[in-house]
Each structure stands twice: as structure tokens, then as C-alpha cells.
Scaffold this motif. Structure first.
Motif, PDB file in Angstrom:
ATOM      1  N   GLY A  38       0.819  -1.208   0.000  1.00  0.00           N
ATOM      2  CA  GLY A  38       0.000   0.000   0.000  1.00  0.00           C
ATOM      3  C   GLY A  38       0.853   1.257   0.000  1.00  0.00           C
ATOM      4  O   GLY A  38       1.880   1.317   0.668  1.00  0.00           O
ATOM      5  N   GLU A  39       0.422   2.270  -0.733  1.00  0.00           N
ATOM      6  CA  GLU A  39       1.151   3.542  -0.787  1.00  0.00           C
ATOM      7  C   GLU A  39       0.940   4.376   0.468  1.00  0.00           C
ATOM      8  O   GLU A  39       1.848   5.068   0.914  1.00  0.00           O
ATOM      9  N   ASP A  40      -0.263   4.337   1.033  1.00  0.00           N
ATOM     10  CA  ASP A  40      -0.567   5.136   2.216  1.00  0.00           C
ATOM     11  C   ASP A  40      -0.982   4.289   3.408  1.00  0.00           C
ATOM     12  O   ASP A  40      -1.050   4.793   4.528  1.00  0.00           O
ATOM     13  N   PHE A  41      -1.277   3.033   3.178  1.00  0.00           N
ATOM     14  CA  PHE A  41      -1.668   2.129   4.256  1.00  0.00           C
ATOM     15  C   PHE A  41      -0.655   0.992   4.356  1.00  0.00           C
ATOM     16  O   PHE A  41      -0.155   0.510   3.331  1.00  0.00           O
ATOM     17  N   ARG A  42      -0.382   0.544   5.587  1.00  0.00           N
ATOM     18  CA  ARG A  42       0.640  -0.473   5.828  1.00  0.00           C
ATOM     19  C   ARG A  42       0.101  -1.867   5.529  1.00  0.00           C
ATOM     20  O   ARG A  42       0.062  -2.731   6.401  1.00  0.00           O
ATOM     21  N   LEU A  43      -0.328  -2.054   4.301  1.00  0.00           N
ATOM     22  CA  LEU A  43      -0.963  -3.290   3.865  1.00  0.00           C
ATOM     23  C   LEU A  43      -0.137  -3.955   2.772  1.00  0.00           C
ATOM     24  O   LEU A  43       0.362  -3.289   1.867  1.00  0.00           O
ATOM     25  N   VAL A  44       0.013  -5.284   2.883  1.00  0.00           N
ATOM     26  CA  VAL A  44       0.630  -6.062   1.813  1.00  0.00           C
ATOM     27  C   VAL A  44      -0.439  -7.010   1.285  1.00  0.00           C
ATOM     28  O   VAL A  44      -1.226  -7.562   2.046  1.00  0.00           O
ATOM     29  N   ALA A  45      -0.481  -7.170  -0.027  1.00  0.00           N
ATOM     30  CA  ALA A  45      -1.531  -8.004  -0.618  1.00  0.00           C
ATOM     31  C   ALA A  45      -1.006  -8.714  -1.862  1.00  0.00           C
ATOM     32  O   ALA A  45      -0.072  -8.244  -2.527  1.00  0.00           O
ATOM     33  N   ASP A  46      -1.606  -9.879  -2.149  1.00  0.00           N
ATOM     34  CA  ASP A  46      -1.367 -10.578  -3.412  1.00  0.00           C
ATOM     35  C   ASP A  46      -2.586 -10.348  -4.306  1.00  0.00           C
ATOM     36  O   ASP A  46      -3.719 -10.332  -3.811  1.00  0.00           O
ATOM     37  N   ALA A  47      -2.361 -10.184  -5.591  1.00  0.00           N
ATOM     38  CA  ALA A  47      -3.495  -9.974  -6.501  1.00  0.00           C
ATOM     39  C   ALA A  47      -3.175 -10.559  -7.867  1.00  0.00           C
ATOM     40  O   ALA A  47      -2.023 -10.493  -8.322  1.00  0.00           O
ATOM     41  N   PRO A  48      -4.174 -11.139  -8.533  1.00  0.00           N
ATOM     42  CA  PRO A  48      -3.959 -11.609  -9.902  1.00  0.00           C
ATOM     43  C   PRO A  48      -3.553 -10.438 -10.798  1.00  0.00           C
ATOM     44  O   PRO A  48      -4.097  -9.334 -10.686  1.00  0.00           O
ATOM     45  N   TYR A  49      -2.611 -10.678 -11.647  1.00  0.00           N
ATOM     46  CA  TYR A  49      -2.105  -9.654 -12.561  1.00  0.00           C
ATOM     47  C   TYR A  49      -3.240  -9.029 -13.366  1.00  0.00           C
ATOM     48  O   TYR A  49      -3.281  -7.814 -13.582  1.00  0.00           O
ATOM     49  N   GLU A  50      -4.204  -9.865 -13.769  1.00  0.00           N
ATOM     50  CA  GLU A  50      -5.318  -9.386 -14.599  1.00  0.00           C
ATOM     51  C   GLU A  50      -6.264  -8.455 -13.834  1.00  0.00           C
ATOM     52  O   GLU A  50      -7.055  -7.728 -14.437  1.00  0.00           O
ATOM     53  N   ASP A  51      -6.191  -8.484 -12.501  1.00  0.00           N
ATOM     54  CA  ASP A  51      -7.080  -7.652 -11.694  1.00  0.00           C
ATOM     55  C   ASP A  51      -6.533  -6.235 -11.513  1.00  0.00           C
ATOM     56  O   ASP A  51      -7.219  -5.357 -10.998  1.00  0.00           O
ATOM     57  N   LEU A  52      -5.316  -6.025 -11.957  1.00  0.00           N
ATOM     58  CA  LEU A  52      -4.651  -4.746 -11.702  1.00  0.00           C
ATOM     59  C   LEU A  52      -4.838  -3.760 -12.845  1.00  0.00           C
ATOM     60  O   LEU A  52      -4.937  -4.134 -14.006  1.00  0.00           O
ATOM     61  N   VAL A  53      -4.882  -2.503 -12.477  1.00  0.00           N
ATOM     62  CA  VAL A  53      -4.949  -1.430 -13.460  1.00  0.00           C
ATOM     63  C   VAL A  53      -4.051  -0.293 -12.993  1.00  0.00           C
ATOM     64  O   VAL A  53      -4.025   0.047 -11.807  1.00  0.00           O
ATOM     65  N   VAL A  54      -3.266   0.231 -13.905  1.00  0.00           N
ATOM     66  CA  VAL A  54      -2.424   1.383 -13.573  1.00  0.00           C
ATOM     67  C   VAL A  54      -3.321   2.581 -13.302  1.00  0.00           C
ATOM     68  O   VAL A  54      -4.207   2.896 -14.098  1.00  0.00           O
ATOM     69  N   VAL A  55      -3.122   3.219 -12.155  1.00  0.00           N
ATOM     70  CA  VAL A  55      -3.967   4.352 -11.772  1.00  0.00           C
ATOM     71  C   VAL A  55      -3.524   5.585 -12.539  1.00  0.00           C
ATOM     72  O   VAL A  55      -2.342   5.958 -12.500  1.00  0.00           O
ATOM     73  N   ASP A  56      -4.468   6.200 -13.248  1.00  0.00           N
ATOM     74  CA  ASP A  56      -4.108   7.384 -14.034  1.00  0.00           C
ATOM     75  C   ASP A  56      -3.800   8.559 -13.117  1.00  0.00           C
ATOM     76  O   ASP A  56      -4.142   8.579 -11.938  1.00  0.00           O
ATOM     77  N   HIS A  57      -3.137   9.551 -13.683  1.00  0.00           N
ATOM     78  CA  HIS A  57      -2.614  10.677 -12.910  1.00  0.00           C
ATOM     79  C   HIS A  57      -3.722  11.417 -12.151  1.00  0.00           C
ATOM     80  O   HIS A  57      -3.562  11.748 -10.969  1.00  0.00           O
ATOM     81  N   LEU A  58      -4.848  11.674 -12.808  1.00  0.00           N
ATOM     82  CA  LEU A  58      -5.924  12.444 -12.179  1.00  0.00           C
ATOM     83  C   LEU A  58      -6.503  11.702 -10.971  1.00  0.00           C
ATOM     84  O   LEU A  58      -6.746  12.298  -9.917  1.00  0.00           O
ATOM     85  N   GLN A  59      -6.730  10.395 -11.123  1.00  0.00           N
ATOM     86  CA  GLN A  59      -7.278   9.615 -10.019  1.00  0.00           C
ATOM     87  C   GLN A  59      -6.278   9.527  -8.864  1.00  0.00           C
ATOM     88  O   GLN A  59      -6.646   9.610  -7.697  1.00  0.00           O
ATOM     89  N   ARG A  60      -5.023   9.381  -9.228  1.00  0.00           N
ATOM     90  CA  ARG A  60      -3.981   9.316  -8.192  1.00  0.00           C
ATOM     91  C   ARG A  60      -3.897  10.621  -7.414  1.00  0.00           C
ATOM     92  O   ARG A  60      -3.799  10.623  -6.183  1.00  0.00           O
ATOM     93  N   VAL A  61      -3.944  11.735  -8.121  1.00  0.00           N
ATOM     94  CA  VAL A  61      -3.898  13.052  -7.472  1.00  0.00           C
ATOM     95  C   VAL A  61      -5.093  13.227  -6.536  1.00  0.00           C
ATOM     96  O   VAL A  61      -4.964  13.724  -5.423  1.00  0.00           O
ATOM     97  N   LYS A  62      -6.266  12.773  -6.988  1.00  0.00           N
ATOM     98  CA  LYS A  62      -7.484  12.893  -6.179  1.00  0.00           C
ATOM     99  C   LYS A  62      -7.370  12.101  -4.876  1.00  0.00           C
ATOM    100  O   LYS A  62      -7.653  12.615  -3.790  1.00  0.00           O
ATOM    101  N   LEU A  63      -6.938  10.838  -4.979  1.00  0.00           N
ATOM    102  CA  LEU A  63      -6.791  10.002  -3.782  1.00  0.00           C
ATOM    103  C   LEU A  63      -5.712  10.543  -2.859  1.00  0.00           C
ATOM    104  O   LEU A  63      -5.887  10.592  -1.636  1.00  0.00           O
ATOM    105  N   GLU A  64      -4.590  10.965  -3.444  1.00  0.00           N
ATOM    106  CA  GLU A  64      -3.500  11.490  -2.629  1.00  0.00           C
ATOM    107  C   GLU A  64      -3.901  12.771  -1.915  1.00  0.00           C
ATOM    108  O   GLU A  64      -3.504  13.018  -0.773  1.00  0.00           O
TER     109      GLU A  64
END
Length: 294
Positions: A38-64
Motif C-alpha cells: 500500500g502507498e498510504d496504508f501499511r498493507l501487503v496483498a497478493d493480486a492476480p495480474y489481470e485484476d490490476l490497473v495502472v492508476v491514471d494521474h488524475l485519479q492518483r492526485v485525487k486520492l493522494e
């Protein structure tokens, strides 16, 4: 789009609610599995590669932006707490006189062991901002039990932070089974090793745990504060807010657990502890250390 190690991603199945860094990509039974921190939470996780999506800049800025706003609110409340403590200490140190007095304060020294170098850097920045003497050590969670004894001997801290990444896996066992957690058993063993060195709860104050950690085991092992009572995620900076409160509370005062938790980003569902004495010491008169003439 090809997703690679160190990319910032979200999980489609969770509506990209948390930002993760890809730490590793493995092949398990012909399926690509990514290891996520996790970028902001102390979490480690496993995930299928197909379940992942690169977070676009606007969404990342909003969450951050949302996370930074929470951090700023928490820091503002904490600063108010510290100012109140300092004002009260000044009043007591001077006997209530208006005349300025030449006193000094010694906040508790912190040894912070962190399994994530990125989180450690964020925490060190906040320690510096607050004015807490700290030694930060990046150390893999599995190696912490072996290293803690030597570090305590070397640095002799007043406060010890043992943190990094963790996660509970329902597939590995019941919530009461410590083997169902990624790193809780390593945190527990590290606390036990630290308590072999300094058994007294007020001579060494310990915070231990990360996201979803086995709270009960950490407290029983000898931690004063730990995560996570409700097995929820904790924010990367939560340990610093707890430690700062302890570091700036006078050693003759008992810290109420709720006073420590109320300014954290996670609160009592993610953090808990036991009544503990502060570690701040006040002295007088103040004399600057004179550097020897060369």
C-alpha cells in the motif's frame, strides 16, 4: 498496457480504493500474481495480474489529496496538543512566574524499525518536523527479531517502533490464528526479544504492528500500543502520531489511551494500547554544549 514492478496500481475487484506499489510479480500455477504494498496504508496483498490497473494521474492526485488532507488535520491537532504540553511544562518549570526561565527539555529517543523504506522516509520527515530524536532502520520484517537486541544495546531508546507491512488471510486460517497473518508472528517475536532486554513497560515503550496485525498477541508479547483491534488497515504515519504523543508527555504523567488515539488517522478500530507513562524530561538551567577549540 504492460504493468511492471514499482508501478502504482489499483485492484479492479475493489474499485481501486487503495493505491498500491507492485513489489514483485510471480508465477503461481501458470497464473501471474503480483505482490502489492500500500502507498498510504501499511498493507501487503497478493493480486492476480489481470485484476490490476495502472492508476491514471488524475485519479492518483485525487486520492493522494484526500490522504494529505487527513494527514494535515491530524498534524494540526497534534501540534495543538504539543503546544499545550509545552505551555504547561513552562508554567511548572518556572513556578508560574512571568519571568523567563532557562530550562531545557529532553523528549524520548525513538528507534523506528520499518519493513518499508518508503514509509520509513515519510515517517522520518514527520519526526524531524515534530522535533523528535530518532534512529530509523529499514529492516525486512523476518529479520527484525534477530537484529533488535543489538540495536537496543547500541541506541538505548526510550521508545521502540516495530512496523512495516502485514495482512490477514482468511484462506490461511481463523482470525485468532497468528499463522494466518503475513508478518504478525515476526512482530510478536521482535517484541519478545526487546522485552528480554528491557522488561519494564515504562522503561521502554513499544509500538508494534501494521495493517490488520494480530493486536492481542502483540499486547500480550509486551507492546504498549499495537494494531489492529478490528483488523483494519492503518495509515503509514499512525505510529509517528502515537510515538510523538508519548515522547512529549512528561514522565511523571500517565497517558490516557484515548488521548493517544484521538489524533491518529485510523482511531481505536485500527490502534489500541494500555495506560503508559510519558518519557519527556525537563531540566534547568540550560547550557549549550561548548565545542572544543581545534
Amino acid at each position: 498496457m504492460d504493468i511492471k514492478i514499482m508501478d502504482i496500481v489499483g485492484r479492479r475487484s475493489y474499485n481501486c480504493d487503495i493505491l498500491f506499489r507492485i513489489i514483485d510479480i510471480r508465477k503461481v500455477n501458470d497464473q501471474k500474481i503480483a505482490v502489492l504494498y500500500g502507498e498510504d496504508f501499511r498493507l501487503v496483498a497478493d493480486a492476480p495480474y489481470e485484476d490490476l490497473v495502472v492508476v491514471d494521474h488524475l485519479q492518483r492526485v485525487k486520492l493522494e489529496k484526500e490522504y494529505r488532507t487527513l494527514e494535515e488535520q491530524s498534524f494540526k491537532l497534534f501540534k495543538q496538543d504539543v503546544e499545550l504540553i509545552k505551555n504547561r511544562q513552562e508554567y511548572e518549570a518556572t513556578g508560574g512566574y512571568v519571568k523567563p526561565s532557562n530550562y531545557f527539555q529532553m523528549p524520548g529517543k525513538v528507534l523506528h524499525m520499518d519493513g518499508d523504506p518508503s514509509y520509513l522516509k515519510k515517517c522520518m520527515t514527520l519526526y524531524e518536523k515534530v522535533g523528535i530524536p530518532v534512529l530509523g532502520i529499514h529492516c525486512n520484517e523476518k529479520e527484525m527479531p534477530e537484529r533488535i537486541g543489538g540495536l537496543i544495546n547500541l541506541y538505548r531508546p526510550d521508545i521502540l517502533v516495530i512496523t512495516g507491512h502485514d495482512a490477514y488471510s482468511k484462506a490461511k486460517g481463523k482470525m485468532t490464528d497468528i499463522n494466518a497473518y503475513r508478518h504478525s508472528k515476526h512482530f510478536v517475536q521482535t517484541v519478545k526479544e526487546a522485552r528480554k532486554k528491557i522488561p519494564h513497560l515504562d522503561q521502554l515503550v513499544i509500538f508494534a504492528g501494521a495493517c490488520q496485525s494480530h493486536f492481542e498477541s502483540l499486547i500480550h508479547a509486551g507492546a504498549n500500543f499495537a494494531s489492529s483491534p478490528e483488523r483494519i488497515n492503518i495509515h503509514a504515519l499512525d505510529p509517528v502520531y502515537i510515538v510523538a504523543k508519548i515522547s512529549f508527555t512528561p514522565f511523571m504523567e500517565r497517558i490516557n489511551v484515548w488521548d493517544v488515539l484521538r489524533n491518529t488517522l485510523t482511531g481505536e478500530k485500527g490502534l489500541g494500547g494500555i495506560d503508559t507513562r510519558g518519557v519527556l524530561r525537563t531540566g534547568m538551567p540550560y547550557r549549550p554544549i561548548q565545542e572544543e577549540d581545534e
